[in-house]
Design a protein around this motif. Structure first.
Motif, PDB file in Angstrom:
ATOM      1  N   UNK A 111       0.819  -1.211   0.000  1.00 18.05           N
ATOM      2  CA  UNK A 111       0.000   0.000   0.000  1.00 18.05           C
ATOM      3  C   UNK A 111       0.853   1.263   0.000  1.00 18.05           C
ATOM      4  N   UNK A 112       1.944   1.229   0.778  1.00 23.97           N
ATOM      5  CA  UNK A 112       2.820   2.399   0.840  1.00 23.97           C
ATOM      6  C   UNK A 112       3.488   2.670  -0.506  1.00 23.97           C
ATOM      7  N   UNK A 113       3.890   1.629  -1.211  1.00 21.89           N
ATOM      8  CA  UNK A 113       4.500   1.818  -2.524  1.00 21.89           C
ATOM      9  C   UNK A 113       3.492   2.427  -3.500  1.00 21.89           C
ATOM     10  N   UNK A 114       2.257   1.929  -3.439  1.00 17.63           N
ATOM     11  CA  UNK A 114       1.225   2.504  -4.289  1.00 17.63           C
ATOM     12  C   UNK A 114       0.973   3.959  -3.965  1.00 17.63           C
ATOM     13  N   UNK A 115       0.987   4.277  -2.663  1.00 10.82           N
ATOM     14  CA  UNK A 115       0.774   5.659  -2.237  1.00 10.82           C
ATOM     15  C   UNK A 115       1.928   6.543  -2.686  1.00 10.82           C
ATOM     16  N   UNK A 116       3.153   6.052  -2.558  1.00 13.07           N
ATOM     17  CA  UNK A 116       4.319   6.823  -2.994  1.00 13.07           C
ATOM     18  C   UNK A 116       4.274   7.068  -4.500  1.00 13.07           C
ATOM     19  N   UNK A 117       3.872   6.057  -5.262  1.00 10.55           N
ATOM     20  CA  UNK A 117       3.755   6.228  -6.714  1.00 10.55           C
ATOM     21  C   UNK A 117       2.724   7.292  -7.060  1.00 10.55           C
ATOM     22  N   UNK A 118       1.597   7.265  -6.354  1.00  8.19           N
ATOM     23  CA  UNK A 118       0.564   8.273  -6.601  1.00  8.19           C
ATOM     24  C   UNK A 118       1.063   9.676  -6.275  1.00  8.19           C
ATOM     25  N   UNK A 119       1.805   9.797  -5.167  1.00  6.43           N
ATOM     26  CA  UNK A 119       2.339  11.106  -4.773  1.00  6.43           C
ATOM     27  C   UNK A 119       3.294  11.656  -5.823  1.00  6.43           C
ATOM     28  N   UNK A 120       4.196  10.801  -6.324  1.00  4.55           N
ATOM     29  CA  UNK A 120       5.167  11.257  -7.316  1.00  4.55           C
ATOM     30  C   UNK A 120       4.480  11.626  -8.628  1.00  4.55           C
ATOM     31  N   UNK A 121       3.464  10.837  -9.010  1.00  2.08           N
ATOM     32  CA  UNK A 121       2.721  11.169 -10.223  1.00  2.08           C
ATOM     33  C   UNK A 121       2.008  12.509 -10.063  1.00  2.08           C
ATOM     34  N   UNK A 122       1.448  12.750  -8.875  1.00  2.00           N
ATOM     35  CA  UNK A 122       0.759  14.016  -8.619  1.00  2.00           C
ATOM     36  C   UNK A 122       1.736  15.181  -8.596  1.00  2.00           C
ATOM     37  N   UNK A 123       2.920  14.967  -8.005  1.00  2.00           N
ATOM     38  CA  UNK A 123       3.945  16.009  -7.972  1.00  2.00           C
ATOM     39  C   UNK A 123       4.329  16.414  -9.396  1.00  2.00           C
ATOM     40  N   UNK A 124       4.529  15.436 -10.273  1.00  2.00           N
ATOM     41  CA  UNK A 124       4.876  15.749 -11.658  1.00  2.00           C
ATOM     42  C   UNK A 124       3.754  16.540 -12.345  1.00  2.00           C
ATOM     43  N   UNK A 125       2.515  16.126 -12.069  1.00  2.00           N
ATOM     44  CA  UNK A 125       1.382  16.807 -12.671  1.00  2.00           C
ATOM     45  C   UNK A 125       1.278  18.259 -12.187  1.00  2.00           C
ATOM     46  N   UNK A 126       1.457  18.474 -10.886  1.00  2.00           N
ATOM     47  CA  UNK A 126       1.366  19.821 -10.334  1.00  2.00           C
ATOM     48  C   UNK A 126       2.502  20.702 -10.856  1.00  2.00           C
ATOM     49  N   UNK A 127       3.697  20.126 -10.996  1.00  2.00           N
ATOM     50  CA  UNK A 127       4.815  20.893 -11.542  1.00  2.00           C
ATOM     51  C   UNK A 127       4.500  21.380 -12.957  1.00  2.00           C
ATOM     52  N   UNK A 128       3.832  20.516 -13.718  1.00  2.00           N
ATOM     53  CA  UNK A 128       3.424  20.931 -15.056  1.00  2.00           C
ATOM     54  C   UNK A 128       2.424  22.068 -15.004  1.00  2.00           C
ATOM     55  N   UNK A 129       1.487  21.993 -14.054  1.00  3.71           N
ATOM     56  CA  UNK A 129       0.512  23.065 -13.893  1.00  3.71           C
ATOM     57  C   UNK A 129       1.188  24.372 -13.498  1.00  3.71           C
TER      58      UNK A 129
END
Length: 243
Positions: A111-129
């Motif tokens: 679960x933690x790995x899945x959560x970390x993956x989601x966080x990094x994907x969101x960070x990349x998305x926000x950086x683009x924004x």
């Protein structure tokens, strides 16, 4: 709760503080139910070993002009944001109870790995924004009014970026406590620094002169194997132990 903090501002009104108190009370009740369930799976001795509060560590994700920390509250008020969740990752490294909780440790790590993956994907998305906000809104603003509005919009996006970065750092520490492979920590789940979440000119304008000599942060060079729009946590399924 953390997303609500970002909308409070530096000087929250009485209504906003009351809304925060209501949400805090709801969270306290949810934590009480979670603690009762955890006691069943961890056992009394392991559960008691986790008792305590989280020690808040300072990070440098914030800009001095744009803090995102919640307002100071009175010690007499409930503080669920400081509660130490009774999970296997909260057990001390040398705890003897870890031996008997191997199945739970493995499930939490998934679960933690899945959560970390989601966080990094969101960070990349926000950086683009944020890069889009700078290039398409702030830089082309015609006057101070439009510039002020653009900066306010960028600050709002930046607050979300800081919060996601903090959540990732907390999740990474939990994975390290759960015994994740050291090679994964050095490659896929590196330490996230302030420079990593800076809107680089490479992302902002890849065709700008001299960009070939610059290097992207590791969060752009490492991909967890799925697209940023996927929800990684849905890949983690907890099934009852029939053994």
């Amino acid at each position: 709760m953390v997303q609500f903090f970002s909308r409070l501002g530096k000087r929250p009104s009485a209504n906003k503080r009351a809304a925060l108190a209501k949400r805090r009370d709801t969270l306290v009740k949810a934590l009480s139910r979670f603690n009762l369930d955890s006691l069943k799976y961890l056992g009394v001795e392991a559960y008691n070993e986790i008792a305590g509060q989280v020690e808040l560590t300072c990070d440098d994700y914030d800009d001095e002009w744009d803090p995102v920390d919640p307002p100071v509250i009175q010690p007499s008020e409930p503080q669920p944001e400081l509660a130490c969740l009774p999970m296997p990752s909260s057990l001390p490294r040398g705890s003897d109870h870890r031996i008997f909780l191997h199945h739970l440790i493995r499930k939490e790590l998934e679960l933690r790995r899945g959560h970390a993956n989601d966080c990094l994907a969101t960070v990349r998305q926000i950086l683009g924004q944020e890069a889009f906000q700078y290039k398409k809104i702030l830089w082309v603003a015609r006057d101070k009014v439009h510039q002020t509005r653009a900066r306010s919009s960028i600050q709002k996006v930046h607050r979300s970026l800081v919060l996601q970065s903090r959540v990732y750092s907390h999740t990474r520490k939990a994975m390290e406590s759960l015994g994740i492979d050291a090679a994964l920590l050095e490659t896929e789940y590196q330490v996230l620094s302030k420079s990593d979440i800076h809107v680089s000119t490479v992302v902002r304008d890849p065709n700008e002169q001299g960009q070939s000599q610059m290097s992207l942060s590791w969060i752009w060079r490492v991909q967890q194997g799925v697209s940023p729009t996927d929800n990684h946590l849905t890949e983690c399924e907890c099934s009852p132990n029939t053994s």
